[in-house]
Design an enzyme around this catalytic site. Structure first.
Site, PDB file in Angstrom:
ATOM      1  N   TYR A 644      -6.995  -3.157  -3.407  1.00 34.51           N
ATOM      2  CA  TYR A 644      -5.860  -2.262  -3.156  1.00 34.51           C
ATOM      3  C   TYR A 644      -6.048  -1.455  -1.884  1.00 34.51           C
ATOM      4  O   TYR A 644      -5.109  -1.222  -1.138  1.00 34.51           O
ATOM      5  CB  TYR A 644      -5.737  -1.315  -4.350  1.00 34.51           C
ATOM      6  CG  TYR A 644      -4.595  -0.336  -4.267  1.00 34.51           C
ATOM      7  CD1 TYR A 644      -3.334  -0.681  -4.736  1.00 34.51           C
ATOM      8  CD2 TYR A 644      -4.776   0.942  -3.751  1.00 34.51           C
ATOM      9  CE1 TYR A 644      -2.283   0.215  -4.691  1.00 34.51           C
ATOM     10  CE2 TYR A 644      -3.722   1.841  -3.695  1.00 34.51           C
ATOM     11  CZ  TYR A 644      -2.487   1.473  -4.162  1.00 34.51           C
ATOM     12  OH  TYR A 644      -1.451   2.366  -4.118  1.00 34.51           O
ATOM     13  N   ASP A 757      -6.124  -5.387 -18.056  1.00 35.18           N
ATOM     14  CA  ASP A 757      -7.213  -5.694 -17.119  1.00 35.18           C
ATOM     15  C   ASP A 757      -8.476  -4.909 -17.478  1.00 35.18           C
ATOM     16  O   ASP A 757      -9.071  -4.254 -16.627  1.00 35.18           O
ATOM     17  CB  ASP A 757      -6.762  -5.391 -15.683  1.00 35.18           C
ATOM     18  CG  ASP A 757      -7.619  -6.127 -14.650  1.00 35.18           C
ATOM     19  OD1 ASP A 757      -8.291  -7.108 -15.037  1.00 35.18           O
ATOM     20  OD2 ASP A 757      -7.623  -5.724 -13.477  1.00 35.18           O
TER      21      ASP A 757
END
Length: 950
Positions: A644, A757
């Site tokens: 990210y 996740d």
């Protein structure tokens, strides 16, 4: 200067131009407050708040009350509120998007008697000036995000009756007076200390309590308090409810506790209390006693078991009591529940024949009971003797088995129809108990210490319904009926009940009625039946308002304007000119507030994957602020990175450390993940979830600001990168913390959330090595229409991914359970899920031999787990992990079941599952807060073609 001139002109000319009812100083204060909010009531366009503004109460042209609960207000509280010098009541409860810190100037409201901000999203420390509110009687700040220490100045509030700061992030010790410094021991008129669900720590001073106090509720549950229970507690003989459970208290329970003869609920469970089991003989009003999970000396069954005639619930799990239970215990006239599992009880169980139908649940599992004497009548309700010698011979008896229903902590009650046929309502309306379609006002009633444990007794809910309706009617509220449903007990033993309130004579409430209902519940005007105990209401927003007719006072104002216009024409031009200048400046100021309250004005729905994020109270930070807090995003402040972007450490002006996750410009999935994570984390709050402090969406930047979690990821600790050694006991605590965070997402978040996740890089460790689940970029909400699954594109991380989800594309909570099972195996092996082409689940299954020590898994266990010591409960841990990774989701446990099983394993190992690690990370080798790794990994999002089912 211009504002002062305008204020002078308003004082001089407004009486001429309009027959107004609002003091001009108060008008300016209200206007400033209005400018800092969005979604104010439509009536707030009139020039006369006292006449026309909904939620505003006045006396002789002065504003005395603001009651705006459940108005869906957004923004922060302006410091200009200090202009309302006659204000006595401020209730902004149940506005989840009211955020920011309380202004210092609130201390200037010298006549304020009620400050009620329940269920908002205010954060930061309480200003010390709150101690200047000498008239304050009611201070209710629960269910926000306040942090820092409790201001000692609160001790100056000599008239304070109600003090509720529960469900926040307060920390440090409970302040007591010392010389010239005030403290809470000075609150001799206070009846309520509600401090539960915070992070308060340190010893409780003996000075906090005295015989001069009039307290009836002392609720300190679910904190981090240490040391002994102060003996001075026994001097406060007015006490009715005492909760010290779920802390880290140790030492003997003071013997004078039995002097609390008015006490009805006593919770001491889940601490480290030692010495003899307390003798509470004489506390004859006790309904509910819970001393479970402590370290008391082994002792015979206490004699008071059979003497407390009011007792409904006896919880003494894992308290080392031994011997045979007296038959007289089961003859207590009000007894409903007995839980004495994991003790040393022996002999033959005899329930007798004089028990009542109230007795619904007896749990004596894991004791030494050798026989069960059945009476002729036969006890027919729930009895659990599993794990006792009496069940070793055959084990076929029903009482030798444990079913899901026996561990269920919810009831099935729903308010019945009132002898009518339910109406066929549109999808947006609900049929009331009187079978009328309407838009109800909804919320959750949360009772923090009910005196009963039988959740199926309908008569108690009918009493509550009647009390509610009577209270609404006696206060002139237009209510047709109330409906209760879904009673359940949560992790803190709070009883939660869904409430719906239906309007009378119309299909919707107006704002004034909603405000009145909210205030009646937030201000504790409503008194439930006594056996429900102290409560808090969590109100929902209400959107279907009825529009109020224009007030008659407006026509009076219009006539006044005509008369005043003729009389004041000579100065009108000058006044309008000055007003225009002031209005322009106010507009600029309002635009500044608007930018803060709606930072997504530049959000591109196409570019950023969907509509504007819907937030529940996260703070907006400017780019310049974050740049300053992180030393210009310097390399020295960089503490982690991932797919990210990068993560930087920052330091707020308050001294609080934060982690700033800054999206990389080339991040392809940043918009979608940014939106998902900010929406989800802004609405959840749990000590085992990473807290979202705020966000920045400015100058093309997307940044998320979290609490700073100093000891990095679980993966770094297992790999040795962080220098932290996790022994067996610490790994159990990490697994329990992670499981509790997931259980909250699945069962208590509304709507439920599937993380999607779970992996070792998404579990962070705080100062005390407590686990915090992070990274919600791939998470999914379970909507009402989703029933038991969400059909979605497969995403996750290879090795942790649920094969059933991969094959069916149907995501369920059990998909998280599978990933958690893989994480459990990773905890004991310190191996990546897939390493050198070998899958950890297969490797464990192939190597397992239940006839061997440690199931023959010694060869693949992590060498630093402590193989030289006894790994108590290891086999049960492995069994649980393999149940979690069952191929079929239906064969996997729920996360709440996982929590209970890990807690049982920890108790077997001699650990208190509800106490956090007593040591800080500073005691572990080679650890530094300044250099500990901090990683957010979004690289787990990958095309389905790369996923290999096993």
């Amino acid at each position: 200067m211009g504002q002062k001139v305008l204020l002078f002109l308003l004082h001089v000319f407004i009486p001429i131009l309009v027959i107004a009812e609002t003091n001009s100083q108060d008008f300016l204060g209200l206007q400033s407050v209005k400018d800092s909010w969005k979604n104010t009531p439509p009536s707030w366009v009139s020039s006369d708040p006292c006449s026309d503004w909904e939620g505003i109460g006045c006396d002789n042209s002065r504003v005395t009350s603001i009651k705006l609960s459940s108005m869906d207000l957004k923004g922060s509280l302006s410091g200009e509120i200090e202009k309302l010098s006659e204000l006595s009541t401020l209730d902004l409860s149940y506005n989840k998007d009211l955020t920011g810190s309380l202004p210092q100037s609130i201390g200037n409201l010298k006549k304020l008697s009620n400050l009620i901000l329940v269920g908002c999203s205010f954060f930061g420390p309480l200003p010390d000036t709150i101690g200047s509110l000498q008239q304050l009687v009611f201070l209710s700040l629960n269910s926000n995000r306040f942090s820092g220490r409790i201001p000692p100045s609160i001790g100056n509030l000599s008239k304070l009756y109600w003090l509720d700061i529960a469900d926040n992030n307060f920390e440090g010790t409970i302040p007591v007076s010392n010389g010239s410094t005030p403290g809470l021991d000075m609150l001799l008129q206070a009846r309520h200390f509600h401090f539960g669900k915070n992070q308060l720590s340190g010893d409780i001073s003996d000075k906090l309590f005295s015989s001069n106090m009039t307290l009836i509720h002392v609720l300190f549950e679910s904190n981090e308090l240490t040391g002994p229970i102060p003996s001075t507690l026994g001097l406060v003989q007015t006490l009715e409810v005492v909760r010290f459970d779920r802390n880290k208290l140790f030492g003997e329970v003071p013997s004078n506790l039995k002097n609390l003869i008015n006490c009805t609920e006593l919770y001491l469970s889940n601490n480290k209390l030692s010495g003899p089991v307390p003798n509470i003989t004489g506390m004859n009003l006790l309904n509910y006693v819970d001393m479970s999970n402590n370290s008391f000396d082994s002792s015979d069954v206490p004699s008071w078991f059979s003497t407390l005639q009011s007792l409904t619930t006896l919880m003494m799990e894992s308290t080392q009591i031994r011997g045979e239970l007296p038959v007289a215990l089961f003859s207590l006239p009000n007894l409903q529940t007995v839980v004495l599992k994991n003790n040393l009880l022996s002999g033959t169980l005899d329930i007798g024949t004089t028990y009542t139908n109230h007795l619904q649940h007896i749990d004596l599992r894991n004791n030494l009971i050798a026989g069960y004497k059945k009476s002729n009548t036969g006890y027919s309700h729930e009895l659990i003797l599993a794990g006792n010698p009496v069940c070793e011979e055959t084990g076929t008896e029903s009482y030798c088995k444990v079913s899901d229903s026996q561990s269920n902590s919810s009831g099935s009650y729903t308010t019945p129809r009132n002898n009518c046929v339910p109406s066929q309502c549109s999808s947006e309306k609900t049929s009331s108990p009187n079978c009328k379609c309407a838009y109800p006002y909804t919320g959750i009633l949360e009772f923090r210490a009910p005196s009963f444990s039988d959740l199926e007794n309908s008569s108690q809910y009918k009493d509550l319904e009647k009390k509610l309706w009577d209270s609404f009617e006696s206060h002139g509220l237009s209510v047709d009926s109330v409906s209760l449903s879904n009673p359940l007990k949560d992790f803190n033993n709070y009883l939660q009940i869904s409430l719906k309130v239906f309007p009378f004579g119309q299909d919707r409430f107006n704002r004034t009625e909603i405000s009145g209902i909210g205030f009646l519940l937030s201000n504790q005007t409503f008194k439930p039946p006594k056996y429900f105990g102290p409560f808090v209401f969590h109100g929902d927003g209400y959107e279907n308002y009825e529009v109020l007719p224009t007030s008659n006072k407006s026509s009076k104002s219009s006539i006044g304007i005509i008369i005043g216009a003729a009389a004041g024409g000579s100065v009108l031009v000058l006044l309008l000119l000055l007003a225009g200048v002031y209005a322009f400046r106010q507009k600029r100021r309002a635009e500044g507030y608007s930018e803060q309250s709606n930072p997504f004005v530049h959000w591109d729905s196409n570019k950023n994957s969907g509509g504007v994020p819907q937030l529940k109270g996260a703070r907006w930070f400017s780019y310049e602020e974050l740049k300053n807090y992180s030393n210009n995003f310097s390399v020295a402040n960089e503490i982690g990175s991932g797919g990210y972007g990068k993560v930087y450490r920052g330091n707020l002006p308050t001294g609080e450390l934060i982690a700033i996750k800054k999206a990389a410009k080339e991040s392809m999935q940043g918009g979608r993940e940014f939106k998902t994570e900010i929406e989800l984390l802004s609405r959840v709050h749990h000590k085992n979830l990473v807290s979202l402090v705020g966000f920045c969406f400015e100058r093309g930047e997307q940044m998320l600001i979290y609490e700073y979690v100093p000891n990095g990821t679980l993966k770094d600790s297992l790999s040795g990168k962080s220098g932290i050694r996790l022994d067996w006991m610490r790994r159990l605590r990490v697994s329990l913390g992670t499981a509790k965070g997931l259980a909250y997402l699945h069962e208590l978040a509304n709507p439920p959330i599937i993380h999607r996740d779970i992996k070792s890089t998404n579990v962070l460790l705080d100062d005390h090595l407590n686990a915090k689940v992070a990274d919600f970029g791939l998470s999914k909400l379970m909507g009402e229409d989703d029933k038991d699954h969400v059909t979605t594109q497969v995403k996750g991380t290879m090795g942790y991914l649920d094969p059933e989800y991969y094959m069916s594309q149907q995501l369920t909570e059990k998909s998280d359970v599978y990933s958690f099972g893989v994480l459990m195996l990773e905890l004991i092996t310190a191996r990546r899920p897939i390493e050198h082409g070998k899958y950890i689940v297969r490797e464990v299954q192939k190597a397992m031999d239940k006839t061997q020590d440690l199931y023959n898994l010694g060869g693949i266990l992590d060498s630093s787990i402590g193989l030289g010591t006894k790994l108590i409960g290891f086999e049960k841990f492995v069994d649980l992990a393999l149940r979690c990774v069952a191929d079929v989701g239906a064969d996997r446990p729920t996360m709440s079941e996982v929590v209970k099983e890990i807690e049982a394993i920890m108790q077997l190992a001699g650990l208190n599952p509800n106490a956090e690690s007593a040591s800080t990370s500073a005691s572990y080798e080679e650890v530094s807060k300044e250099t500990a790794p901090y990683t957010f990994d979004y690289s787990g999002a990958f095309p389905p073609s790369k996923i290999e089912p096993h």
